[in-house]
Design an enzyme around this catalytic site. Sequence first.
Site, PDB file in Angstrom:
ATOM      1  N   THR A  28      48.531  42.426  44.286  1.00 12.29           N
ATOM      2  CA  THR A  28      49.785  41.676  44.293  1.00 12.29           C
ATOM      3  C   THR A  28      50.927  42.651  44.477  1.00 12.29           C
ATOM      4  OG1 THR A  28      48.788  40.121  42.720  1.00 12.29           O
ATOM      5  CG2 THR A  28      51.159  39.968  43.072  1.00 12.29           C
ATOM      6  N   LYS A 140      40.669  45.558  40.498  1.00 14.67           N
ATOM      7  CA  LYS A 140      41.222  44.217  40.279  1.00 14.67           C
ATOM      8  C   LYS A 140      40.334  43.217  41.017  1.00 14.67           C
ATOM      9  CE  LYS A 140      45.793  42.310  39.513  1.00 14.67           C
ATOM     10  NZ  LYS A 140      47.253  42.512  39.703  1.00 14.67           N
ATOM     11  N   GLU A 173      45.380  47.671  27.548  1.00 15.75           N
ATOM     12  CA  GLU A 173      46.418  47.246  28.479  1.00 15.75           C
ATOM     13  C   GLU A 173      47.108  46.020  27.910  1.00 15.75           C
ATOM     14  OE1 GLU A 173      44.356  46.420  32.120  1.00 15.75           O
ATOM     15  OE2 GLU A 173      43.302  44.678  31.316  1.00 15.75           O
TER      16      GLU A 173
END
Length: 269
Positions: A28, A140, A173
């Site tokens: 993204t 990802k 995270e």
Amino acid sequence: MFLINGKCNNELPACDRSIQFGDGCFTTAVINCGQVVLLTAHLTRLREACSRLSIPYSDWSILEDEMQSLARQAERGVLKVIITRGSGGRGYSIAHCESPGRILSVSPFPEHYTRWRREGITLALSPVRLGRNPYLAGIKHLNRLEQVLIRSHLEQTNADEALVLDSDGWVTECCAANLFWRKGNVVYTPRLDQAGVNGIMRQFCIGLLAQSSYQLVEVQASLEEVMQADEMVVCNALMPVIPVRACGEASFSSTTLYEYLAPLCEHPN
């Protein structure tokens, strides 16, 4: 709008493995002034993920052209790129999957990030922990159910983001961001060799810190250690860097690290 394999389309075959198994990867990116911010880094991320997942995608020049073409149609926005292994049979075997596909879409930029940068954010400890898997750690991929559950629990709190541990209890995270914290002149960030996503902005910040007067250390840290920090920031490719005002009972008033990183990350190209 969606661009699927070069054509404007909102439909995907039901047998596509991205639907059947989450078999693919994505990135993204920010569109700013009609340009894809950190374009090369996003393409590198996709290449590495395809290599790790053994997806034989090869149309990289076409993908790059499409990313740039869509970006030119938007002054500011978010570009998402998905690479799927393509269609296949009923089972897990990839033996007959020979046509990987690409899906591109553009959406509005999340304007609340501007307020977050100005005001800082709060973190809530997530009850959902990330499974440790060194084979998939860092990339990802399309299997984001952990993040969906983390976000679901986050929305039941008043916090802006979630602090997430892995299944062994190490700070890893946030729901949709990476984490840095500072104690004195030392900046820490979690190791991501067992769980988590090695984000584009995390990589960029690591490069900046390597050239700075700060000492950067990638660590396995407990929640107690992190809560003793002088300062905490989170980052992703869209934010790009946000100061953390509080996490649970701990509050953070210093913005020294944020003030160093923020202007350098605002226009990283």
